[in-house]
Design an enzyme around this catalytic site. Structure first.
Site, PDB file in Angstrom:
ATOM      1  N   GLU A 105      64.931  65.294  48.613  1.00 56.48           N
ATOM      2  CA  GLU A 105      64.958  65.034  50.076  1.00 56.48           C
ATOM      3  C   GLU A 105      66.256  65.021  50.370  1.00 56.48           C
ATOM      4  OE1 GLU A 105      62.229  61.722  50.317  1.00 56.48           O
ATOM      5  OE2 GLU A 105      60.601  63.252  49.631  1.00 56.48           O
TER       6      GLU A 105
ATOM      7  N   GLY B 149      54.761  64.392  47.758  1.00 57.36           N
ATOM      8  CA  GLY B 149      54.233  64.288  48.913  1.00 57.36           C
ATOM      9  C   GLY B 149      52.900  65.294  49.301  1.00 57.36           C
TER      10      GLY B 149
ATOM     11  N   SER C 215      53.259  62.818  43.971  1.00 60.96           N
ATOM     12  CA  SER C 215      51.888  62.465  43.863  1.00 60.96           C
ATOM     13  C   SER C 215      51.304  61.613  42.632  1.00 60.96           C
ATOM     14  CB  SER C 215      51.108  63.833  44.148  1.00 60.96           C
ATOM     15  OG  SER C 215      51.644  64.445  45.384  1.00 60.96           O
TER      16      SER C 215
ATOM     17  N   ASN D 121      59.523  54.159  45.497  1.00 59.71           N
ATOM     18  CA  ASN D 121      60.584  54.823  46.299  1.00 59.71           C
ATOM     19  C   ASN D 121      59.907  54.705  47.477  1.00 59.71           C
ATOM     20  OD1 ASN D 121      62.087  56.131  47.808  1.00 59.71           O
ATOM     21  ND2 ASN D 121      61.997  58.111  47.100  1.00 59.71           N
TER      22      ASN D 121
ATOM     23  N   LYS E 210      61.147  55.346  50.232  1.00 56.90           N
ATOM     24  CA  LYS E 210      61.754  56.182  51.195  1.00 56.90           C
ATOM     25  C   LYS E 210      62.013  55.528  52.725  1.00 56.90           C
ATOM     26  CE  LYS E 210      59.545  59.857  48.690  1.00 56.90           C
ATOM     27  NZ  LYS E 210      58.975  61.205  48.589  1.00 56.90           N
TER      28      LYS E 210
ATOM     29  N   GLU F  94      60.981  65.226  39.097  1.00 60.72           N
ATOM     30  CA  GLU F  94      59.977  65.452  40.232  1.00 60.72           C
ATOM     31  C   GLU F  94      60.081  66.856  40.518  1.00 60.72           C
ATOM     32  OE1 GLU F  94      59.858  61.409  42.448  1.00 60.72           O
ATOM     33  OE2 GLU F  94      61.612  62.304  43.111  1.00 60.72           O
TER      34      GLU F  94
ATOM     35  N   HIS G  92      67.886  62.528  45.121  1.00 63.37           N
ATOM     36  CA  HIS G  92      66.463  62.810  45.367  1.00 63.37           C
ATOM     37  C   HIS G  92      66.341  64.102  45.928  1.00 63.37           C
ATOM     38  CE1 HIS G  92      62.587  62.495  47.165  1.00 63.37           C
ATOM     39  NE2 HIS G  92      62.266  61.575  46.122  1.00 63.37           N
TER      40      HIS G  92
HETATM   41  P1  13P Z   1      55.246  61.057  46.348  1.00 63.24           P
HETATM   42  O1  13P Z   1      54.387  60.199  45.317  1.00 63.24           O
HETATM   43  O2  13P Z   1      54.653  60.484  47.606  1.00 63.24           O
HETATM   44  O3  13P Z   1      54.644  62.621  46.089  1.00 63.24           O
HETATM   45  O4  13P Z   1      56.674  61.242  46.321  1.00 63.24           O
HETATM   46  C1  13P Z   1      57.246  61.226  45.099  1.00 63.24           C
HETATM   47  C2  13P Z   1      58.685  61.007  45.199  1.00 63.24           C
HETATM   48  O5  13P Z   1      59.405  61.570  45.849  1.00 63.24           O
HETATM   49  C3  13P Z   1      59.384  59.731  44.817  1.00 63.24           C
HETATM   50  O6  13P Z   1      60.799  59.749  44.680  1.00 63.24           O
END
Ligand code: 13P
Length: 249
Positions: free
Chosen positions: A96, A172, A211, A9, A11, A166, A94
């Site tokens: 976010e 992150g 992560s 992803n 983003k 997640e 997601h």
């Molecule tokens: P990270 O791997 O940067 O923690 O992000 C995970 C994520 O949100 C994947 O959709």
């Protein structure tokens, strides 16, 4: 036997140059003989992604989509558009999108339904915040997130989806859930699905995200109920993502 799936992803990251470099490295380095791989690129890079990954075993998808087929919805992208660029998957819900853009469980369920209707596989993202984990309601939160989808599309609809668990506190932050913590929640998710349909529970892919790094992937993926990963930051580093895919193969 469930096949492992590892998805990138990206983003809201990338440039034309960076995307070109990553796609070339993925094409070169990822073998999908024993696992599935997918890339969620920003919309503007989907044409490049289609060009870069066509003919490889790697799939791709959009990070979001709207429910309507077309019309006056400024800023939104339809599933028909994603399909025109070869997307097999779409991310839905997601964290976010939930926290920054107000997507509720009901909005997420509608988006899953629209994706299924259009024949695009929804990757349903669920997970609890740190506060929810610390108050001991992780299972309640993920159950509500999944129940809202089952209420809309039925257990058969859920069975045509992929789940990505997640934990929000692990996204992150560099703070991966331990393999045991992740396995515990994955096992719970599979158990709650089995109360609807044991076949769906047995076959649905449940990915872990938060992560994931090359160094932690193997142990996470070796847990019985973890079927791969949804990778953010580490998917922007070619050799990391290639190694994470190898850990699932
Ligand atoms: P990270 O791997 O940067 O923690 O992000 C995970 C994520 O949100 C994947 O959709």
């Amino acid at each position: 036997m469930r096949r492992a799936l590892v998805a990138a992803n990206w983003k809201m990251n990338g440039t034309k140059a960076k995307v070109t470099e990553l796609l070339a490295a993925f094409k070169e380095g990822i073998s999908t003989d024993n696992m599935d791989a997918a890339v969620f690129a920003p919309f503007v890079y989907l044409p490049m992604t289609e060009e870069g990954l066509s003919g490889t075993g790697i799939a791709w998808g959009g990070q979001c989509s709207y429910t309507a087929e077309s019309g006056a919805f400024t800023g939104e992208t339809s599933l028909a558009m994603l399909k025109e660029f070869g997307c097999q998957y779409v991310l839905v819900g997601h964290s976010e999108r939930r926290t920054l853009f107000g997507e509720t469980n009901e909005v997420v369920a509608d988006k899953v339904a629209a994706a299924l209707e259009q024949g695009v596989c929804p990757m349903l993202c669920i997970g609890e915040t740190l506060e929810e984990r610390e108050s001991g309601i992780t299972e309640k939160v993920v159950k509500e997130q999944i129940d809202a989808v089952i209420a809309k599309v039925g257990i058969e609809g859920l069975g045509k989806s992929v789940i990505a668990y997640e934990p929000v506190w692990a996204i992150g932050t560099g703070k991966t859930a331990t393999p045991e913590q992740a396995q515990e929640t994955h096992a719970y998710i599979r158990k709650m699905i089995s109360e609807h349909d044991t076949n769906v529970a047995e076959n649905i892919q449940i990915l872990y995200g938060g992560s994931v790094k090359a160094a932690s992937a193997k142990e996470l993926f070796s847990q019985p109920d973890i079927d791969g990963g949804l990778v953010g930051g580490a998917s922007l580093i070619a050799e990391e993502f290639v190694a994470i895919c190898a850990a699932a193969g």
